[in-house]
Design a protein around this motif. Structure first.
Motif, PDB file in Angstrom:
ATOM      1  N   GLY A 179      -8.581  -1.573  -4.186  1.00 55.77           N
ATOM      2  CA  GLY A 179      -8.138  -3.028  -3.887  1.00 55.77           C
ATOM      3  C   GLY A 179      -8.576  -3.949  -5.073  1.00 55.77           C
ATOM      4  O   GLY A 179      -8.244  -5.107  -5.513  1.00 55.77           O
ATOM      5  N   GLU A 180      -9.984  -3.832  -5.301  1.00 56.83           N
ATOM      6  CA  GLU A 180     -10.743  -4.515  -6.285  1.00 56.83           C
ATOM      7  C   GLU A 180      -9.964  -4.717  -7.335  1.00 56.83           C
ATOM      8  O   GLU A 180      -9.972  -5.462  -8.227  1.00 56.83           O
ATOM      9  CB  GLU A 180     -12.068  -4.050  -6.469  1.00 56.83           C
ATOM     10  CG  GLU A 180     -13.058  -4.513  -5.251  1.00 56.83           C
ATOM     11  CD  GLU A 180     -13.773  -5.751  -5.103  1.00 56.83           C
ATOM     12  OE1 GLU A 180     -13.516  -6.412  -6.002  1.00 56.83           O
ATOM     13  OE2 GLU A 180     -14.274  -5.838  -4.070  1.00 56.83           O
TER      14      GLU A 180
ATOM     15  N   THR B  58      -4.887   2.870  -0.684  1.00 54.90           N
ATOM     16  CA  THR B  58      -5.397   1.869   0.203  1.00 54.90           C
ATOM     17  C   THR B  58      -6.045   0.707  -0.414  1.00 54.90           C
ATOM     18  O   THR B  58      -6.946   0.847  -1.174  1.00 54.90           O
ATOM     19  CB  THR B  58      -6.293   2.500   1.358  1.00 54.90           C
ATOM     20  OG1 THR B  58      -5.801   3.696   1.936  1.00 54.90           O
ATOM     21  CG2 THR B  58      -6.649   1.547   2.179  1.00 54.90           C
TER      22      THR B  58
ATOM     23  N   GLU C 270       0.746  -1.204   0.047  1.00 54.47           N
ATOM     24  CA  GLU C 270      -0.023  -0.119  -0.035  1.00 54.47           C
ATOM     25  C   GLU C 270       1.027   1.152   0.073  1.00 54.47           C
ATOM     26  O   GLU C 270       0.454   2.206  -0.691  1.00 54.47           O
ATOM     27  CB  GLU C 270      -0.942  -0.102   1.266  1.00 54.47           C
ATOM     28  CG  GLU C 270      -1.928  -1.060   1.283  1.00 54.47           C
ATOM     29  CD  GLU C 270      -2.941  -1.045   2.347  1.00 54.47           C
ATOM     30  OE1 GLU C 270      -3.922  -1.068   2.121  1.00 54.47           O
ATOM     31  OE2 GLU C 270      -2.479  -0.926   3.521  1.00 54.47           O
TER      32      GLU C 270
ATOM     33  N   SER D  56     -10.875  -2.565  -0.779  1.00 61.47           N
ATOM     34  CA  SER D  56     -11.328  -1.045  -1.279  1.00 61.47           C
ATOM     35  C   SER D  56     -11.559  -1.264  -2.785  1.00 61.47           C
ATOM     36  O   SER D  56     -11.227  -2.033  -3.457  1.00 61.47           O
ATOM     37  CB  SER D  56     -10.252  -0.069  -0.861  1.00 61.47           C
ATOM     38  OG  SER D  56      -9.167  -0.188  -1.787  1.00 61.47           O
ATOM     39  N   PRO D  57     -12.196  -0.178  -3.188  1.00 63.66           N
ATOM     40  CA  PRO D  57     -12.356   0.131  -4.666  1.00 63.66           C
ATOM     41  C   PRO D  57     -11.123  -0.121  -5.409  1.00 63.66           C
ATOM     42  O   PRO D  57     -11.016  -0.748  -6.335  1.00 63.66           O
ATOM     43  CB  PRO D  57     -13.060   1.474  -4.690  1.00 63.66           C
ATOM     44  CG  PRO D  57     -13.961   1.824  -3.445  1.00 63.66           C
ATOM     45  CD  PRO D  57     -12.973   1.150  -2.206  1.00 63.66           C
TER      46      PRO D  57
ATOM     47  N   LEU E 271      -7.002  -2.407   1.287  1.00 64.09           N
ATOM     48  CA  LEU E 271      -7.876  -3.332   2.167  1.00 64.09           C
ATOM     49  C   LEU E 271      -8.630  -2.206   2.980  1.00 64.09           C
ATOM     50  O   LEU E 271      -8.090  -1.309   3.661  1.00 64.09           O
ATOM     51  CB  LEU E 271      -7.195  -4.263   2.968  1.00 64.09           C
ATOM     52  CG  LEU E 271      -6.256  -5.136   2.352  1.00 64.09           C
ATOM     53  CD1 LEU E 271      -5.683  -6.023   3.145  1.00 64.09           C
ATOM     54  CD2 LEU E 271      -7.081  -5.801   1.244  1.00 64.09           C
ATOM     55  N   GLU E 272      -9.829  -2.670   3.476  1.00 66.66           N
ATOM     56  CA  GLU E 272     -10.703  -2.032   4.566  1.00 66.66           C
ATOM     57  C   GLU E 272     -10.734  -2.821   5.562  1.00 66.66           C
ATOM     58  O   GLU E 272     -11.179  -3.986   5.681  1.00 66.66           O
ATOM     59  CB  GLU E 272     -12.108  -1.517   4.201  1.00 66.66           C
ATOM     60  CG  GLU E 272     -12.086  -0.713   3.118  1.00 66.66           C
ATOM     61  CD  GLU E 272     -13.338  -0.311   2.685  1.00 66.66           C
ATOM     62  OE1 GLU E 272     -14.404  -0.909   3.160  1.00 66.66           O
ATOM     63  OE2 GLU E 272     -13.689   0.360   1.527  1.00 66.66           O
ATOM     64  N   ARG E 273      -9.987  -2.792   6.836  1.00 70.99           N
ATOM     65  CA  ARG E 273      -9.731  -3.514   7.740  1.00 70.99           C
ATOM     66  C   ARG E 273     -10.956  -3.159   8.969  1.00 70.99           C
ATOM     67  O   ARG E 273     -11.016  -1.935   9.403  1.00 70.99           O
ATOM     68  CB  ARG E 273      -8.157  -3.466   8.326  1.00 70.99           C
ATOM     69  CG  ARG E 273      -7.093  -3.925   7.219  1.00 70.99           C
ATOM     70  CD  ARG E 273      -5.892  -3.194   7.879  1.00 70.99           C
ATOM     71  NE  ARG E 273      -4.985  -3.882   6.937  1.00 70.99           N
ATOM     72  CZ  ARG E 273      -4.271  -3.069   6.159  1.00 70.99           C
ATOM     73  NH1 ARG E 273      -4.811  -1.929   5.459  1.00 70.99           N
ATOM     74  NH2 ARG E 273      -3.318  -3.534   5.084  1.00 70.99           N
TER      75      ARG E 273
END
Length: 314
Positions: free
Chosen positions: A71-72, A56, A50, A68-69, A58-60
């Motif tokens: 991340g997708e 970012t 990251e 996250s969008p 991931l949303e942890r």
């Protein structure tokens, strides 16, 4: 100040592998176990990625991990990079020395016990430097494993009808009818397929391709209902249920000798021509770096199988 492309930091393969694992499992513990990395190391690798990318991924939360969008979108790219690196290593290994290194072979349960002796003997005698690793799984898992790169080659019933997978047919084999001793079709030859319409037919559990093939044969014989009263996880159990008088079942010819040898309470019936059949083949990814090796292996295995009750496909 924005860095130029020449000085931009590059993510490492370890970071990409960690992120791809988390993207697949959405769970740090499962992802870490899948790639053989500790959870702290995995979390650190994703955080470093990251930072390197400046986004970012991931949303942890305390309960779960979400992409996250960004991340997708980048998970798809990360997998493509890892697949390309894997293909590069595979290509280099194949060029360096054919039939060496690891070959991860996936086999369905209704083929493995009956063909693996021939496969293992062939590899031992002709390809002694090949490290063959066998994985017995149902068809859907094998296809997923081949597409993901977890497996290199499959040995299973076809057709699969899956884009991107090439089939190397090995042989066709007939199905036979296994019955209890006192059954009216026991030991008969020339059984018409229409006889299946009235039988109490025992089948394998959901997920086995042999179950689907048996149901297709029943439908072709004019049977519209699914003849399912009792099911089993494997052919050995299925045959013992037949020996106990619970019904009849269909067996591929390659399984007949091994599975019926355990009981004296069974008879075998043979269908009239054309008998119901199944086709068994190798399957590989289209464009596989070792495709020439797999084609040669298929040819050698066809010769090794000529002593079995099958019709080898030249």
């Amino acid at each position: 100040m924005t860095m130029s492309n020449g000085k931009r930091r590059q993510p490492s393969l370890a970071q990409l592998r960690a992120f791809a694992a988390v993207a697949e499992h959405l769970h740090f513990r499962d992802a870490a176990a899948a790639i053989g990395m500790s959870q702290p190391a995995l979390s650190g690798a994703v955080s470093a990625l990251e930072e390197t990318l400046g986004v970012t991924l991931l949303e942890r939360t305390t309960r779960k991990v979400l992409l996250s969008p960004a991340g997708e979108r980048l998970a798809v790219r990360a997998k493509a990079v890892l697949d390309a690196v894997g293909a590069l290593l595979e290509e280099a290994e194949a060029v360096r020395a054919p039939f060496t290194g690891v070959l991860r072979l996936g086999v369905i349960p209704t083929v493995a016990p009956y063909l693996l002796p021939a496969v293992l003997r062939l590899v031992h005698e002709r390809y002694p430097h090949l490290d063959l690793q066998v994985h017995e799984e149902q068809t859907a898992n094998l296809i997923d494993g081949l597409n993901s790169g977890r497996l290199d080659l499959l040995l299973l019933a076809v057709p699969l009808g899956v884009p991107g997978i090439v089939e190397l047919p090995l042989f066709d084999e007939d199905f036979v009818l296994v019955t209890p001793l006192d059954h009216w079709l026991g030991g008969r030859e020339g059984i018409p397929r229409e006889a299946l319409k009235e039988l109490n037919l025992l089948l394998l559990d959901e997920g086995h391709c042999l179950r689907d093939q048996a149901l297709d044969i029943c439908r072709e014989a004019g049977r519209e209902d699914a003849p399912v009263t009792t099911t089993a996880a494997g052919l050995s159990t299925l045959v013992q249920l037949v020996a106990g008088g619970l019904g009849c079942t269909l067996l591929p010819r390659t399984a007949l000798r091994l599975e019926t040898a355990r009981s004296s309470q069974l008879l075998t019936g043979y269908f009239a021509d054309p008998a119901p059949t199944r086709r068994v083949a190798f399957a590989m990814r289209a464009g596989a770096a070792r495709s020439t090796e797999y084609e040669e292996l298929a040819g050698a295995l066809r010769e090794a199988l000529r002593t079995l009750p099958v019709r080898v496909l030249d």
